[in-house]
Design a protein around this motif. Sequence first.
Motif, PDB file in Angstrom:
ATOM      1  N   PRO A 162       0.817  -1.229   0.000  1.00  0.00           N
ATOM      2  CA  PRO A 162       0.000   0.000   0.000  1.00  0.00           C
ATOM      3  C   PRO A 162       0.846   1.274   0.000  1.00  0.00           C
ATOM      4  CG  PRO A 162      -0.909  -1.585   1.547  1.00  0.00           C
ATOM      5  CD  PRO A 162       0.371  -2.166   1.051  1.00  0.00           C
ATOM      6  N   LEU A 163       1.987   1.253   0.715  1.00  0.00           N
ATOM      7  CA  LEU A 163       2.871   2.423   0.746  1.00  0.00           C
ATOM      8  C   LEU A 163       3.455   2.706  -0.635  1.00  0.00           C
ATOM      9  CD1 LEU A 163       4.375   4.604   2.379  1.00  0.00           C
ATOM     10  CD2 LEU A 163       6.151   2.919   2.863  1.00  0.00           C
ATOM     11  N   ASP A 164       3.805   1.638  -1.373  1.00  0.00           N
ATOM     12  CA  ASP A 164       4.340   1.803  -2.725  1.00  0.00           C
ATOM     13  C   ASP A 164       3.318   2.491  -3.629  1.00  0.00           C
ATOM     14  OD1 ASP A 164       6.593   0.362  -1.885  1.00  0.00           O
ATOM     15  OD2 ASP A 164       5.758  -1.557  -2.543  1.00  0.00           O
ATOM     16  N   VAL A 165       2.080   2.024  -3.563  1.00  0.00           N
ATOM     17  CA  VAL A 165       1.009   2.595  -4.402  1.00  0.00           C
ATOM     18  C   VAL A 165       0.778   4.056  -4.042  1.00  0.00           C
ATOM     19  CG1 VAL A 165      -1.444   2.453  -4.989  1.00  0.00           C
ATOM     20  CG2 VAL A 165      -0.112   0.350  -4.724  1.00  0.00           C
ATOM     21  N   ALA A 166       0.660   4.343  -2.731  1.00  0.00           N
ATOM     22  CA  ALA A 166       0.375   5.721  -2.286  1.00  0.00           C
ATOM     23  C   ALA A 166       1.502   6.666  -2.693  1.00  0.00           C
ATOM     24  CB  ALA A 166       0.182   5.739  -0.774  1.00  0.00           C
ATOM     25  N   PHE A 167       2.750   6.231  -2.529  1.00  0.00           N
ATOM     26  CA  PHE A 167       3.880   7.116  -2.849  1.00  0.00           C
ATOM     27  C   PHE A 167       3.967   7.385  -4.344  1.00  0.00           C
ATOM     28  CE2 PHE A 167       8.325   7.658  -4.155  1.00  0.00           C
ATOM     29  CZ  PHE A 167       8.604   8.838  -3.492  1.00  0.00           C
ATOM     30  N   MET A 168       3.889   6.330  -5.151  1.00  0.00           N
ATOM     31  CA  MET A 168       4.032   6.525  -6.601  1.00  0.00           C
ATOM     32  C   MET A 168       2.888   7.378  -7.153  1.00  0.00           C
ATOM     33  SD  MET A 168       5.783   3.122  -8.260  1.00  0.00           S
ATOM     34  CE  MET A 168       4.817   1.833  -7.515  1.00  0.00           C
ATOM     35  N   LYS A 169       1.681   7.208  -6.616  1.00  0.00           N
ATOM     36  CA  LYS A 169       0.556   8.032  -7.082  1.00  0.00           C
ATOM     37  C   LYS A 169       0.738   9.493  -6.668  1.00  0.00           C
ATOM     38  CE  LYS A 169      -3.615   6.531  -7.659  1.00  0.00           C
ATOM     39  NZ  LYS A 169      -4.966   5.978  -7.526  1.00  0.00           N
ATOM     40  N   ASN A 207      -3.515   2.978 -12.046  1.00  0.00           N
ATOM     41  CA  ASN A 207      -3.290   4.140 -12.929  1.00  0.00           C
ATOM     42  C   ASN A 207      -2.052   4.942 -12.535  1.00  0.00           C
ATOM     43  OD1 ASN A 207      -5.630   3.683 -14.546  1.00  0.00           O
ATOM     44  ND2 ASN A 207      -6.875   4.506 -12.881  1.00  0.00           N
ATOM     45  N   ILE A 208      -0.991   4.232 -12.200  1.00  0.00           N
ATOM     46  CA  ILE A 208       0.274   4.893 -11.839  1.00  0.00           C
ATOM     47  C   ILE A 208       1.063   5.136 -13.124  1.00  0.00           C
ATOM     48  CG2 ILE A 208       2.455   4.638 -10.591  1.00  0.00           C
ATOM     49  CD1 ILE A 208       0.874   2.788  -8.621  1.00  0.00           C
ATOM     50  N   LYS A 209       1.556   6.356 -13.282  1.00  0.00           N
ATOM     51  CA  LYS A 209       2.312   6.705 -14.485  1.00  0.00           C
ATOM     52  C   LYS A 209       3.803   6.552 -14.205  1.00  0.00           C
ATOM     53  CE  LYS A 209      -1.153  10.247 -15.269  1.00  0.00           C
ATOM     54  NZ  LYS A 209      -1.388  11.698 -15.155  1.00  0.00           N
ATOM     55  N   ILE A 210       4.394   5.527 -14.797  1.00  0.00           N
ATOM     56  CA  ILE A 210       5.845   5.368 -14.675  1.00  0.00           C
ATOM     57  C   ILE A 210       6.492   5.883 -15.958  1.00  0.00           C
ATOM     58  CG2 ILE A 210       5.701   3.433 -13.065  1.00  0.00           C
ATOM     59  CD1 ILE A 210       6.264   1.566 -15.462  1.00  0.00           C
ATOM     60  N   TYR A 211       7.814   5.975 -15.944  1.00  0.00           N
ATOM     61  CA  TYR A 211       8.530   6.466 -17.129  1.00  0.00           C
ATOM     62  C   TYR A 211       8.521   5.399 -18.215  1.00  0.00           C
ATOM     63  CZ  TYR A 211      12.352   7.895 -20.193  1.00  0.00           C
ATOM     64  OH  TYR A 211      13.102   8.229 -21.288  1.00  0.00           O
TER      65      TYR A 211
END
Length: 361
Positions: A162-169, A207-211
């Motif tokens: 959950p922390l990974d998702v929250a941070f990247m978003k 819906n996380i936007k990565i490079y």
Amino acid sequence: MSKQQPTQFVNPETPGYVGFANLPNQVHRKSVKKGFEFTLMVVGESGLGKSTLINSLFLTDLYPERIIPGAAEKIERTVQIEASTVEIEERGVKLRLTVVDTPGYGDAINCRDCFKTIISYIDEQFERYLHDESGLNRRHIVDNRVHCCFYFLSPFGHGLKPLDVAFMKAIHNKVNIVPVIAKADTLTLKERERLKKRILDEIEEHNIKIYHLPDAESDEDEDFKEQTRLLKASIPFSVVGSNQLIEAKGKKVRGRLYPWGVVEVENPEHNDFLKLRTMLITHMQDLQEVTQDLHYENFRSERLKRGGRKVESEDMNKDQILLEKEAELRRMQEMIARMQAQMQMQMQGGDGDGGALGHHV
């Protein structure tokens, strides 16, 4: 006494050749002379090998005197920002590399606000660049904007936390995110592929936007097209870092020695370290352009919409804007009320004068 003939200017090129095809060489010489700047941020929980990987990537020691805190110190520990700058020169080309580390991320018991410090730092660099760009002396602007963020994911578990998702978003609209699976030597090849697929599915689901690496142009050579295809297929990169030289198969290699054998850092069959480094070096210019044209422009337009006011956090922004709008509305209402009162007084005064004048006549 005969006059000396002036030296005639000779066209160095063939007839019909103007010479502007040489412009890229001029740009190249100027760029090499000026040097390059790049800022890389590394984020992830402690113990995932972030510092080791960065030292392995650039063959340098950025953290010679690092002190690792104990468990008791980590309980209430807040996230810190540590920026280390090193000048690297290779074959006459200078690179001013700034690595921004984030010790304390994910260490505390309550990680709810652990990434606000990181977001503030990214915004502050945008703010500083905007201030310098708007100033009088714009010739020597130092670009400390974060061009890329390596986000380290734990190999232990079943995908994103959950922390990974929250941070990247929270940061995907501010910086180029490159997900990295750390300590890949703890996974078998099948486990590695399964984890990669799971992470990509969850990134898409949230819906996380990565490079995303740009597609190779049609006029590029086939080797470069194949390299780009392989790099795209390797995301998220699963890596192993090491600064130790070990003898394997009669040669010295950087790797990790285990009872069953050696994991070679720069062996593409063992991990994606070489692919990650190739991606970073070959797409460094694109990472800077995306930062300039997308993330910085978004920040700049938002700031200009708010009349140049600096904004600390999104929640505070909304409250602050509402309060300012309400105060502005009250001021407008008070001004209208004063104008109406003045007009009424003038009208009453005019009527009085008109009545007196009529009576006099």
